[in-house]
Structures are given as structure tokens and as C-alpha cells.
Design a protein around this motif. Sequence first.
Motif, short mmCIF file in Angstrom:
data_model
loop_
_atom_site.label_atom_id
_atom_site.label_comp_id
_atom_site.label_asym_id
_atom_site.label_seq_id
_atom_site.Cartn_x
_atom_site.Cartn_y
_atom_site.Cartn_z
N PRO A 135 0.84 -1.20 0.00
CA PRO A 135 0.00 0.00 0.00
C PRO A 135 0.88 1.25 0.00
N SER A 136 0.40 2.29 -0.62
CA SER A 136 1.20 3.51 -0.75
C SER A 136 1.59 4.11 0.59
N SER A 137 0.72 4.00 1.60
CA SER A 137 1.06 4.57 2.91
C SER A 137 2.25 3.84 3.55
N LEU A 138 2.33 2.53 3.38
CA LEU A 138 3.44 1.76 3.93
C LEU A 138 4.73 2.09 3.17
N PHE A 139 4.64 2.16 1.86
CA PHE A 139 5.82 2.47 1.05
C PHE A 139 6.32 3.87 1.38
N TYR A 140 5.39 4.81 1.59
CA TYR A 140 5.77 6.17 1.96
C TYR A 140 6.57 6.15 3.26
N ARG A 141 6.08 5.42 4.26
CA ARG A 141 6.78 5.36 5.55
C ARG A 141 8.14 4.69 5.44
N LEU A 142 8.29 3.73 4.53
CA LEU A 142 9.58 3.06 4.35
C LEU A 142 10.61 3.94 3.67
N ILE A 143 10.18 4.84 2.81
CA ILE A 143 11.11 5.62 1.99
C ILE A 143 11.32 7.03 2.52
N ILE A 144 10.25 7.72 2.86
CA ILE A 144 10.34 9.12 3.29
C ILE A 144 10.52 9.14 4.80
N HIS A 145 11.71 9.47 5.25
CA HIS A 145 12.02 9.42 6.68
C HIS A 145 11.95 10.77 7.37
N ASN A 146 11.76 11.82 6.62
CA ASN A 146 11.72 13.16 7.19
C ASN A 146 10.32 13.76 7.04
N GLN A 147 10.05 14.78 7.82
CA GLN A 147 8.81 15.52 7.70
C GLN A 147 9.02 16.67 6.71
N PHE A 148 8.07 16.83 5.82
CA PHE A 148 8.14 17.92 4.84
C PHE A 148 6.89 18.76 4.93
N ASP A 149 7.02 20.05 4.69
CA ASP A 149 5.88 20.94 4.67
C ASP A 149 5.11 20.81 3.36
N ILE A 150 5.84 20.58 2.29
CA ILE A 150 5.24 20.47 0.96
C ILE A 150 5.86 19.26 0.27
N GLU A 151 5.02 18.43 -0.37
CA GLU A 151 5.50 17.27 -1.12
C GLU A 151 4.89 17.30 -2.51
N ILE A 152 5.74 17.22 -3.52
CA ILE A 152 5.30 17.34 -4.91
C ILE A 152 5.84 16.17 -5.71
N ALA A 153 4.94 15.48 -6.41
CA ALA A 153 5.34 14.39 -7.29
C ALA A 153 5.24 14.87 -8.73
N PHE A 154 6.30 14.65 -9.50
CA PHE A 154 6.31 14.97 -10.92
C PHE A 154 6.10 13.68 -11.69
N ILE A 155 5.24 13.69 -12.67
CA ILE A 155 4.96 12.57 -13.56
C ILE A 155 4.21 11.47 -12.80
N GLU A 156 3.21 10.91 -13.45
CA GLU A 156 2.46 9.82 -12.84
C GLU A 156 3.32 8.56 -12.78
N GLY A 157 2.98 7.66 -11.89
CA GLY A 157 3.74 6.41 -11.74
C GLY A 157 4.22 6.23 -10.33
N GLU A 158 5.45 5.74 -10.20
CA GLU A 158 6.00 5.40 -8.89
C GLU A 158 6.05 6.59 -7.94
N SER A 159 6.52 7.73 -8.44
CA SER A 159 6.65 8.89 -7.56
C SER A 159 5.28 9.36 -7.05
N THR A 160 4.28 9.30 -7.90
CA THR A 160 2.93 9.69 -7.49
C THR A 160 2.37 8.71 -6.46
N LYS A 161 2.64 7.42 -6.64
CA LYS A 161 2.16 6.43 -5.69
C LYS A 161 2.77 6.66 -4.31
N ILE A 162 4.06 6.92 -4.26
CA ILE A 162 4.73 7.13 -2.98
C ILE A 162 4.17 8.37 -2.27
N ILE A 163 4.08 9.48 -2.98
CA ILE A 163 3.60 10.72 -2.38
C ILE A 163 2.13 10.59 -1.98
N SER A 164 1.35 9.77 -2.68
CA SER A 164 -0.06 9.61 -2.33
C SER A 164 -0.24 8.93 -0.98
#
Length: 120
Positions: free
Chosen positions: A88-117
Motif C-alpha cells: 500500500p502507498s502509505s506503507l511504502f511512503y513510511r519506508l522511503i520518506i524518513h523526514n517531515q516535509f511541509d510540501i511534497e510534490i510528485a512529478f509525472i504519474e507512476g511510482e513517484s505519485t504512488k509514494i507521495i499519495s
Amino acid sequence: MKRVLFMINSLNGGGAEKVLQTVLLNLDENKYDITLFSMHREKIESLNYPKNITYKVVFDRYIGTNFLRKGISLLGLKIKGVAFRYLPSSLFYRLIIHNQFDIEIAFIEGESTKIISGSP
């Protein structure tokens, strides 16, 4: 200072990559702490990206001459790719993104969009 995350599948290529470069080159480094994620390691030094950003990679490729090590690395990437499809995207997000960000932007649909979602 605002912490901003940009995530893109690839740094080489066409329109979206050029737009990302332009945005990053024009953001005020005194107002924004910028982190750039790409799906695979690329030679960012040879591309037109600002030097003051933090560059991170989701899947790091091993580029070497040893056939066995290269084969194991490619197998690992295949396994990660299959896992990526089923996590699930929420689990993958927690595994990869280890810092807190104020703004998160994904460019191009696909893997990057899934992670940020998966961002809370």
C-alpha cells in the motif's frame, strides 16, 4: 524555512524534467530546504540541477563489472519492483520518506505519485 520534497521517476528526459529543473533553479534557497528524490540513481552533477539541494534515491542500482554482483543487484531490483506493486502507498511512503516535509510534490504519474499519495 519551509521543507519541500520533490519526487520524480527520472532526472533525464523531456518536459517534466525540464520544468522541475526550472522550478528548482528559481526557488529561493534562503526560504526553502529542498530535497529531490528520484526512483533510480542518476548523475545529477552532469545535469542542470542546483547544488544546494539534497538528492536521494529510492532504488539504488549497482553499476559494476563483477557479473555475479551485478546479477544479484538486478535480481534485488526486480524483487523491489514486485513488492512496490503490492505494498500500500502509505506503507511504502513510511519506508522511503524518513523526514517531515511541509510540501511534497510528485512529478509525472507512476511510482513517484504512488509514494507521495501515501503521505499523511
